[in-house]
Scaffold this motif. Structure first.
Motif, PDB file in Angstrom:
ATOM      1  N   ARG A  18      -2.297  -7.700  -9.578  1.00  0.00           N
ATOM      2  CA  ARG A  18      -1.664  -8.255 -10.786  1.00  0.00           C
ATOM      3  C   ARG A  18      -2.601  -9.133 -11.619  1.00  0.00           C
ATOM      4  O   ARG A  18      -2.444  -9.252 -12.823  1.00  0.00           O
ATOM      5  CB  ARG A  18      -0.397  -9.028 -10.394  1.00  0.00           C
ATOM      6  N   SER A  77      -9.296   1.439  -2.119  1.00  0.00           N
ATOM      7  CA  SER A  77      -7.987   0.782  -2.001  1.00  0.00           C
ATOM      8  C   SER A  77      -6.863   1.815  -1.993  1.00  0.00           C
ATOM      9  O   SER A  77      -6.971   2.873  -2.626  1.00  0.00           O
ATOM     10  CB  SER A  77      -7.817  -0.144  -3.210  1.00  0.00           C
ATOM     11  N   TYR A 110      -7.013  -2.707 -11.675  1.00  0.00           N
ATOM     12  CA  TYR A 110      -7.651  -2.833 -10.358  1.00  0.00           C
ATOM     13  C   TYR A 110      -7.795  -1.450  -9.722  1.00  0.00           C
ATOM     14  O   TYR A 110      -8.878  -1.056  -9.286  1.00  0.00           O
ATOM     15  CB  TYR A 110      -6.811  -3.741  -9.462  1.00  0.00           C
ATOM     16  N   THR A 126      -3.007  -2.875   2.127  1.00  0.00           N
ATOM     17  CA  THR A 126      -2.473  -4.251   2.198  1.00  0.00           C
ATOM     18  C   THR A 126      -2.790  -4.938   3.545  1.00  0.00           C
ATOM     19  O   THR A 126      -1.936  -5.088   4.412  1.00  0.00           O
ATOM     20  CB  THR A 126      -0.951  -4.265   1.913  1.00  0.00           C
ATOM     21  N   ALA A 178       0.898 -11.785  -0.943  1.00  0.00           N
ATOM     22  CA  ALA A 178       2.288 -12.233  -0.873  1.00  0.00           C
ATOM     23  C   ALA A 178       2.626 -12.923   0.449  1.00  0.00           C
ATOM     24  O   ALA A 178       3.274 -13.974   0.450  1.00  0.00           O
ATOM     25  CB  ALA A 178       3.220 -11.048  -1.110  1.00  0.00           C
ATOM     26  N   THR A 204       9.548 -15.339  -5.238  1.00  0.00           N
ATOM     27  CA  THR A 204      10.028 -14.246  -6.091  1.00  0.00           C
ATOM     28  C   THR A 204       9.816 -12.935  -5.353  1.00  0.00           C
ATOM     29  O   THR A 204       8.681 -12.591  -5.021  1.00  0.00           O
ATOM     30  CB  THR A 204       9.234 -14.226  -7.414  1.00  0.00           C
ATOM     31  N   ARG A 224       5.343  -1.820   1.792  1.00  0.00           N
ATOM     32  CA  ARG A 224       3.893  -1.710   1.945  1.00  0.00           C
ATOM     33  C   ARG A 224       3.552  -1.312   3.374  1.00  0.00           C
ATOM     34  O   ARG A 224       4.216  -1.737   4.325  1.00  0.00           O
ATOM     35  CB  ARG A 224       3.205  -3.065   1.661  1.00  0.00           C
ATOM     36  N   ASP A 240       1.999  -3.181 -10.119  1.00  0.00           N
ATOM     37  CA  ASP A 240       2.540  -2.908  -8.790  1.00  0.00           C
ATOM     38  C   ASP A 240       2.981  -1.447  -8.663  1.00  0.00           C
ATOM     39  O   ASP A 240       3.338  -0.815  -9.646  1.00  0.00           O
ATOM     40  CB  ASP A 240       3.783  -3.779  -8.566  1.00  0.00           C
TER      41      ASP A 240
HETATM   42  O1  LIG Z   1      -3.582  -2.061  -0.392  1.00  0.00           O
HETATM   43  C1  LIG Z   1      -4.114  -2.321  -1.445  1.00  0.00           C
HETATM   44  O2  LIG Z   1      -4.734  -1.462  -2.030  1.00  0.00           O
HETATM   45  C2  LIG Z   1      -4.018  -3.678  -2.063  1.00  0.00           C
HETATM   46  O3  LIG Z   1      -3.226  -4.510  -1.224  1.00  0.00           O
HETATM   47  C3  LIG Z   1      -2.925  -5.759  -1.770  1.00  0.00           C
HETATM   48  O4  LIG Z   1      -2.108  -5.581  -2.896  1.00  0.00           O
HETATM   49  P1  LIG Z   1      -0.531  -5.598  -2.686  1.00  0.00           P
HETATM   50  O5  LIG Z   1      -0.100  -4.490  -1.797  1.00  0.00           O
HETATM   51  O6  LIG Z   1       0.061  -5.674  -4.034  1.00  0.00           O
HETATM   52  O7  LIG Z   1      -0.328  -6.946  -1.838  1.00  0.00           O
HETATM   53  P2  LIG Z   1       0.465  -8.285  -2.171  1.00  0.00           P
HETATM   54  O8  LIG Z   1       0.006  -8.882  -3.431  1.00  0.00           O
HETATM   55  O9  LIG Z   1       0.378  -9.106  -0.953  1.00  0.00           O
HETATM   56  O10 LIG Z   1       1.960  -7.780  -2.385  1.00  0.00           O
HETATM   57  C4  LIG Z   1       2.703  -7.239  -1.298  1.00  0.00           C
HETATM   58  C5  LIG Z   1       4.086  -6.886  -1.755  1.00  0.00           C
HETATM   59  O11 LIG Z   1       4.781  -8.075  -2.139  1.00  0.00           O
HETATM   60  C6  LIG Z   1       5.334  -7.936  -3.452  1.00  0.00           C
HETATM   61  N1  LIG Z   1       5.311  -9.245  -4.114  1.00  0.00           N
HETATM   62  C7  LIG Z   1       4.151  -9.843  -4.417  1.00  0.00           C
HETATM   63  C8  LIG Z   1       4.142 -11.076  -5.018  1.00  0.00           C
HETATM   64  C9  LIG Z   1       5.348 -11.694  -5.321  1.00  0.00           C
HETATM   65  O12 LIG Z   1       5.399 -12.818  -5.883  1.00  0.00           O
HETATM   66  N2  LIG Z   1       6.498 -11.074  -5.014  1.00  0.00           N
HETATM   67  C10 LIG Z   1       6.516  -9.848  -4.406  1.00  0.00           C
HETATM   68  O13 LIG Z   1       7.603  -9.320  -4.129  1.00  0.00           O
HETATM   69  C11 LIG Z   1       4.455  -6.912  -4.137  1.00  0.00           C
HETATM   70  O14 LIG Z   1       5.191  -6.268  -5.161  1.00  0.00           O
HETATM   71  C12 LIG Z   1       4.122  -5.982  -2.987  1.00  0.00           C
HETATM   72  O15 LIG Z   1       5.125  -5.035  -2.825  1.00  0.00           O
HETATM   73  C13 LIG Z   1      -4.191  -6.500  -2.166  1.00  0.00           C
HETATM   74  O16 LIG Z   1      -3.898  -7.692  -2.855  1.00  0.00           O
HETATM   75  C14 LIG Z   1      -5.124  -5.647  -2.982  1.00  0.00           C
HETATM   76  O17 LIG Z   1      -6.322  -6.339  -3.200  1.00  0.00           O
HETATM   77  C15 LIG Z   1      -5.335  -4.378  -2.200  1.00  0.00           C
HETATM   78  O18 LIG Z   1      -6.268  -3.545  -2.701  1.00  0.00           O
END
Ligand SMILES: O=C(O)[C@H]1O[C@H](OP(=O)(O)OP(=O)(O)OC[C@H]2O[C@@H](n3ccc(=O)[nH]c3=O)[C@H](O)[C@@H]2O)[C@H](O)[C@@H](O)[C@@H]1O
Length: 402
Positions: free
Chosen positions: A174, A212, A237, A266, A277, A292, A304, A379
């Motif tokens: 994000r 990724s 990204y 993740t 998160a 959130t 995830r 996302d």
């Molecule tokens: O696997 C990957 O490729 C990516 O994994 C993570 O990205 P992400 O899966 O978005 O990880 P988080 O930011 O920890 O989010 C995990 C989940 O929580 C959710 N989330 C995140 C933040 C928030 O405030 N609320 C929320 O519900 C996101 O939508 C997501 O479904 C890493 O941050 C990336 O750098 C990486 O490349």
């Protein structure tokens, strides 16, 4: 005693001469003050300029490398201490995955030199703390940027790495909307600078690097296999990681570099990233602040394929061990070299509310949850890895539940 006003604006004509003298003195001191003020402003401005130069230098190019002592530290750290071991340049060594991989390599006797620019995407003191951990195990971490071609040339010159574990990157899905150029700087320009250094090295190292799971973007076929389409990225990204896959393919094709791209799903675990998160949720829950939780269309939970750091480390090391050799040298290809891409996931997706439930259970605190519809900020609704290729190639394990 006359007031300043009286001194400047005397009430009696007889004091006019005096006034001139006072005025003169006053003018002299005003002009001195003015000069002092100018001097101070100039001093402050040059200090600020210097600071911003130092800051940008810290962020992108560190001038702290070089010299006899520094070279000795690099050489010692790169030394292989087991038979058939490797000497690895780990970029992003002060990062989450980078620090774990560096320690694991060192533990088995490989030579490891770290490289990290210690940027402030998240609190650099965490990166410094990870660096201290590595230092305790005699791993030297160079403070510098992968865009610094002179530094890379010097490192290859001194250490002659057999492998490069390239983990330096602008992470976070994000944040790309806030600072798009940082993704281009690290994930594209930095990658090319590093590949140039690798291609020119003699002998060329084999490269394993972090792509990724986000490259699958809006792909709906599950689980995600390496042969699935990756042409619908949902974030900048993801687009830069996908670009990295294409760029590395070119270097493999033209220069004979052995390349392995790893699609991480993740990754979580100790010494993790505070922007992720599970980490920020934990902090908020402990501080009694709300979290959130995003939801997909029709209130569908996001999911995830959360992958534990130890499994990712095994995947990185397995990839290094099976990477095969680069065939070129000094910028010339001598024959075809391996080009591989692997998913490194857990194969067992967990929804975000389930993850929050686990945190609540372990922290013994109820979270204040705000459910909101997933904003269009990069996302994707879910990720789910098929890791049969990684299992076949280097024994990657499936479905580890923690
Ligand atoms: O696997 C990957 O490729 C990516 O994994 C993570 O990205 P992400 O899966 O978005 O990880 P988080 O930011 O920890 O989010 C995990 C989940 O929580 C959710 N989330 C995140 C933040 C928030 O405030 N609320 C929320 O519900 C996101 O939508 C997501 O479904 C890493 O941050 C990336 O750098 C990486 O490349």
């Amino acid at each position: 005693m006359p007031s300043l006003e009286e001194e400047l604006f005397p009430s009696t004509p007889g004091k006019f001469k005096d006034r001139n003298r006072h005025f003169h003195r006053c003018f002299a001191s005003t002009s001195t003050m003015f000069l002092w003020a100018l001097f101070l402003i100039a001093l402050t401005a040059s200090y600020l300029c210097f600071q911003s130069f130092v800051d940008s230098g810290n962020r992108y190019f560190s001038a702290t490398w070089g010299g006899h002592h520094w070279e000795k530290q690099v050489r010692t750290s790169a030394q292989i201490r087991r038979s058939h071991g490797m000497s690895v340049l780990v970029t992003g060594a002060a990062g989450f995955v980078g620090s774990h991989v560096s320690l694991a390599l060192k533990k088995r006797g490989d030579g490891v030199v770290g490289l990290d620019n210690f940027n402030n995407y998240y609190d650099p003191s965490l990166k410094k703390a990870r660096k201290n951990l590595l230092n305790e195990q005699d791993i030297f971490v160079v403070e510098g940027d992968i865009n610094d071609s002179k530094l890379l040339l010097k490192l290859f010159d001194i250490a002659g790495f057999t492998h490069v574990m390239h983990l330096a990157a602008q992470a976070g899905v994000r944040y790309a909307m806030e600072n798009p150029n940082s993704y281009v700087h690290s994930n594209i320009a930095g990658l090319v600078t590093l590949l140039e250094a690798c291609k020119n090295a003699n002998p060329q190292p084999a490269i394993v690097w972090a792509s990724s799971s986000s490259v699958y973007g809006l792909n709906e076929k599950v689980p995600f296999s390496e042969s699935d389409r990756t042409d619908q990225p949902a974030s900048l990204y993801a687009a830069t990681k996908k670009a990295g896959e294409e760029i590395t393919h070119t270097y493999n094709h033209i220069y004979g570099l052995s390349i392995t791209g790893l699609r991480f799903f993740t990754v979580y675990g100790p010494w993790g990233r505070p922007d992720m998160a599970y980490f920020s949720f934990t902090r908020n829950i402990l501080q009694g602040k709300p979290i959130t939780v995003y939801r997909g269309k029709n209130r569908v939970d996001l999911a995830r394929d959360f992958t534990y750091i130890d499994d990712v480390v095994k995947g990185c090391i397995g990839s290094l061990d099976t990477s095969g050799k680069s065939t070129g040298s000094g910028g010339k290809k001598r024959g075809p070299a391996p080009y591989r891409i692997f998913n490194l996931g857990n194969t067992s997706p967990v929804t975000v509310p389930m993850m929050v439930g686990m945190l609540e259970k372990h922290l013994k605190v109820k979270a204040k949850k705000n459910f909101v519809v997933m904003p269009g900020n990069g996302d994707v609704p879910f990720t789910h890895a098929n890791i049969s290729s990684a299992r076949k190639e280097f024994g990657m394990r499936e479905a580890r539940r923690k």
